[in-house]
Every structure is written in structure tokens, then in C-alpha cells.
Design a protein around this motif. Sequence first.
Motif, mmCIF file in Angstrom:
data_model
loop_
_atom_site.group_PDB
_atom_site.id
_atom_site.type_symbol
_atom_site.label_atom_id
_atom_site.label_comp_id
_atom_site.label_asym_id
_atom_site.label_seq_id
_atom_site.Cartn_x
_atom_site.Cartn_y
_atom_site.Cartn_z
ATOM 1 N N ASP A 1 -6.265 6.337 -1.492
ATOM 2 C CA ASP A 1 -6.370 7.644 -0.859
ATOM 3 C C ASP A 1 -7.727 7.721 -0.183
ATOM 4 O O ASP A 1 -8.403 6.698 -0.032
ATOM 5 C CB ASP A 1 -6.162 8.774 -1.878
ATOM 6 N N SER A 2 -8.168 8.898 0.202
ATOM 7 C CA SER A 2 -9.420 9.005 0.940
ATOM 8 C C SER A 2 -10.646 8.816 0.064
ATOM 9 O O SER A 2 -11.760 8.706 0.569
ATOM 10 C CB SER A 2 -9.502 10.366 1.638
ATOM 11 N N MET A 3 -10.468 8.754 -1.265
ATOM 12 C CA MET A 3 -11.585 8.585 -2.182
ATOM 13 C C MET A 3 -11.772 7.145 -2.638
ATOM 14 O O MET A 3 -12.891 6.689 -2.824
ATOM 15 C CB MET A 3 -11.393 9.468 -3.427
ATOM 16 N N GLN A 4 -10.679 6.413 -2.838
ATOM 17 C CA GLN A 4 -10.785 5.113 -3.482
ATOM 18 C C GLN A 4 -9.524 4.298 -3.307
ATOM 19 O O GLN A 4 -8.476 4.831 -2.932
ATOM 20 C CB GLN A 4 -11.027 5.298 -4.986
ATOM 21 N N SER A 5 -9.663 2.996 -3.611
ATOM 22 C CA SER A 5 -8.515 2.112 -3.714
ATOM 23 C C SER A 5 -8.379 1.724 -5.184
ATOM 24 O O SER A 5 -9.375 1.435 -5.856
ATOM 25 C CB SER A 5 -8.729 0.860 -2.856
ATOM 26 N N VAL A 6 -7.158 1.739 -5.684
ATOM 27 C CA VAL A 6 -6.924 1.564 -7.115
ATOM 28 C C VAL A 6 -5.986 0.388 -7.353
ATOM 29 O O VAL A 6 -4.929 0.303 -6.728
ATOM 30 C CB VAL A 6 -6.316 2.847 -7.727
ATOM 31 N N GLU A 7 -6.377 -0.504 -8.265
ATOM 32 C CA GLU A 7 -5.519 -1.613 -8.653
ATOM 33 C C GLU A 7 -5.147 -1.583 -10.129
ATOM 34 O O GLU A 7 -4.226 -2.270 -10.544
ATOM 35 C CB GLU A 7 -6.217 -2.940 -8.319
ATOM 36 N N ARG A 8 -5.878 -0.798 -10.922
ATOM 37 C CA ARG A 8 -5.558 -0.696 -12.338
ATOM 38 C C ARG A 8 -5.957 0.692 -12.840
ATOM 39 O O ARG A 8 -6.830 1.352 -12.270
ATOM 40 C CB ARG A 8 -6.280 -1.772 -13.156
ATOM 41 N N MET B 1 2.206 12.946 1.151
ATOM 42 C CA MET B 1 1.495 11.806 1.712
ATOM 43 C C MET B 1 0.001 12.098 1.770
ATOM 44 O O MET B 1 -0.431 13.255 1.776
ATOM 45 C CB MET B 1 2.024 11.463 3.101
ATOM 46 N N LYS B 2 -0.776 11.036 1.809
ATOM 47 C CA LYS B 2 -2.230 11.150 1.848
ATOM 48 C C LYS B 2 -2.728 11.291 3.287
ATOM 49 O O LYS B 2 -2.199 10.662 4.209
ATOM 50 C CB LYS B 2 -2.873 9.927 1.202
ATOM 51 N N VAL B 3 -3.757 12.118 3.441
ATOM 52 C CA VAL B 3 -4.506 12.210 4.685
ATOM 53 C C VAL B 3 -5.986 12.114 4.308
ATOM 54 O O VAL B 3 -6.321 11.907 3.161
ATOM 55 C CB VAL B 3 -4.204 13.522 5.439
#
Length: 366
Positions: free
Chosen positions: A21-28, A168-170
Motif C-alpha cells: 500500500d502507500s505505507m509499506q510492502s509486506v511479505e510476512r 483498492m489502494k490509492v
Amino acid sequence: MKVTAAESFVLEVPVGGAIADSMQSVERLEFVGLRVDTDAGVAGCGYTVTVGAGGKVLQAVLDSLYIDELIGEDPRNVRQIWSKLYHGKAHWIGRAGATTMAQAAVDIALWDILAKAAGEPLWRLLGGAHAGKMPIYNTHAGWLNYSVEQLRREAGMLIDQGYRTLKMKVGLDDLSEDLRRVAAVRSEIGDGIDLMVDANQKWDLRKAQEAARRLADFDVKWIEEPLHPDDVRAHAKLREQSTSPIALGEHVYSTHMFRDFIERNGVDVVQVDVCRIGGVTPWLQVASLAESFGLPVCPHAGDLMQVHQHLVKAIPNNWLLEVIPLWEAGPFEHQIQLKDGYCLSPEVPGASTDFTKEAFARFRVS
């Protein structure tokens, strides 16, 4: 009934593919919580969730501030215990953030015990205001790292599965690109499907005002977290001008803060999160406050829906349950059951918070 022991844990669970999202990318995700044992032979499990960082901090709060205070307590006095912990050792260093998230794990575990001891699912123990299937909306198809083509494809698949509400994310640096992506999804799903957008706190007031004005062309049912989550004044000002409802609550950590947002007309849709607000006990307080102002509650899926599937069924002012189905088979013994755009009612006693033995063996790191 008395608490005889409690043990904390941290599980690190991969989500199966990066989401952003606009704050972070998450894998776990980190599931941080505790198991609470009683002399009645009933054990409860509670947890909170982080996006891959901070889990050891939350565990330290559990181990150093809360667990010793639980021993010898009667879990049936759950509200008294909540107040004791909130005004105890943690009060001078917390009242929000890590201490509140850790306290959520404790409170959820105690409510899990109460429901199991009663032989009922938590939603029924709490009064069962909504006994039927619960309508849901899906966020998983709308991540910012998805291409426009993938957004279209995922949205179409969800509609085929029975969903009638998507989010959805913006929050990209270029608002025009956000609008292009929203237009593509709206074109794919047509006018008969509800669509919401989530900016994850990305905008300042000026940009949020512009975004709200331009998003009106796409009939979005709400704009979520458009601004800094502590800025009540800016949300109230935006809400005065926006034709789209304003949703928030994912990063609001106290009943007092929700009171301020509601009283100052800064919110239309209350997204109180059981893992952020401090557990089931204050979650119910916020839901009641929202009801008194005629506002719906659509909780943020910070618990991965396991507890919220009970809580939304216990209040009369529910609207939708957010779902983010990250796994085919998740780490819980009794995974939330979704079908044709609805959440089916859980019937197993408790709060649906027990993890499988396989999940503990594979993912436990502390």
C-alpha cells in the motif's frame, strides 16, 4: 476460575507474495500473543499482528508488564482486568501503540476463555445481534504493487466468486495515476459493484480535498485513511467538503480518540480494529458509541478476520466485514469461512484464535 499460567509467542508467517500500500510492502506477518491457562482446564489464545517488524517489542511488553499481573486473576472479571492492566505498569509508557496492541492479545485470550467455558462461539456469548451470514468486502485484489491489468483481472475474479463490494489502494505520488487505476477498476466491475479506496494516510489536507473531488466521478463508497490518523481537525474539514464518506480507525488506539472523531464529525464509517484498540472490551465500547451517533462499524482486518467475524455479529450497527484472504489454508485451527461474498457464522466455542500445531512448529520464532 483462576489464571494459573501464561506464555507469550511470536509467529512469523509469510503472506505468499508481496503486497503493498502507500505505507509499506509486506511479505510476512508477525502474530504476537499468548496462551492463558486456567485451573478449570480451559485455555485461551489471544494475539495481535504486525507487518513484519516490532513483534519482539510487543512480546517484551507481554512478558514484562502484563503476564505476571494475570496470574491468580479470575478471567470472568475481564473488564476489571482490562482496567487493571491499562492503569498499571504500562500506563506511564504507553496508552497507545505497543502497549495497547499487547493488551489486545491479553484481552482477546480472556474472552476466548469465557466463550469456551460457556460452550459458545464468542459472537453468541456477546449477544448475537446478527445471527445470519455476514456480508464482506475484499481488499486483496487492490494492492498498489499490482499492475492495472492485474487489478482488472483480480476484480473480475472476485465478482465471479460472489463479491459485490471491493476495495483498492490509492496514495501514489501521482494522483492522476491513482485516478487512472480507479477508472480501470470501475470500468471492469461496472456500476453495480460497490468500490472503496484506501490512501493509508498518504495525503495532506490539500491533496485529500483534490482527491475527494476527483474521485467523486467514480462513485466510491468511502475514502479510507486519507490523512494522518491523529488529525481530527483535518478530517472534519475534509468531511465537510467531500461527497464521499470518510472511513478511519485502523490507527486509532483509544476510545477517547474515537469519541473526538465522532463528536467533531470527522468520520462516517468507524473501522475500529480489535488488535489496535486494546481488545474486545474497548472494541465493544467504540461500537456502542458509534451506534449512538448512527454510524456503521466496518472493522479493519488487522486480526486477519478471526476475531472480527465474531464482533460484527454481536452489534446491531455492523455493515461489512473486511477480508484479506492471504492463504488457501491459514495458520488457525478454525479458519474463517467465506462463501459467495459472505462470512459464514462460526459455531466452534471460543474466539477462533487457536493456531494449529503445524503453524507453531513451522513459524514460531520466539
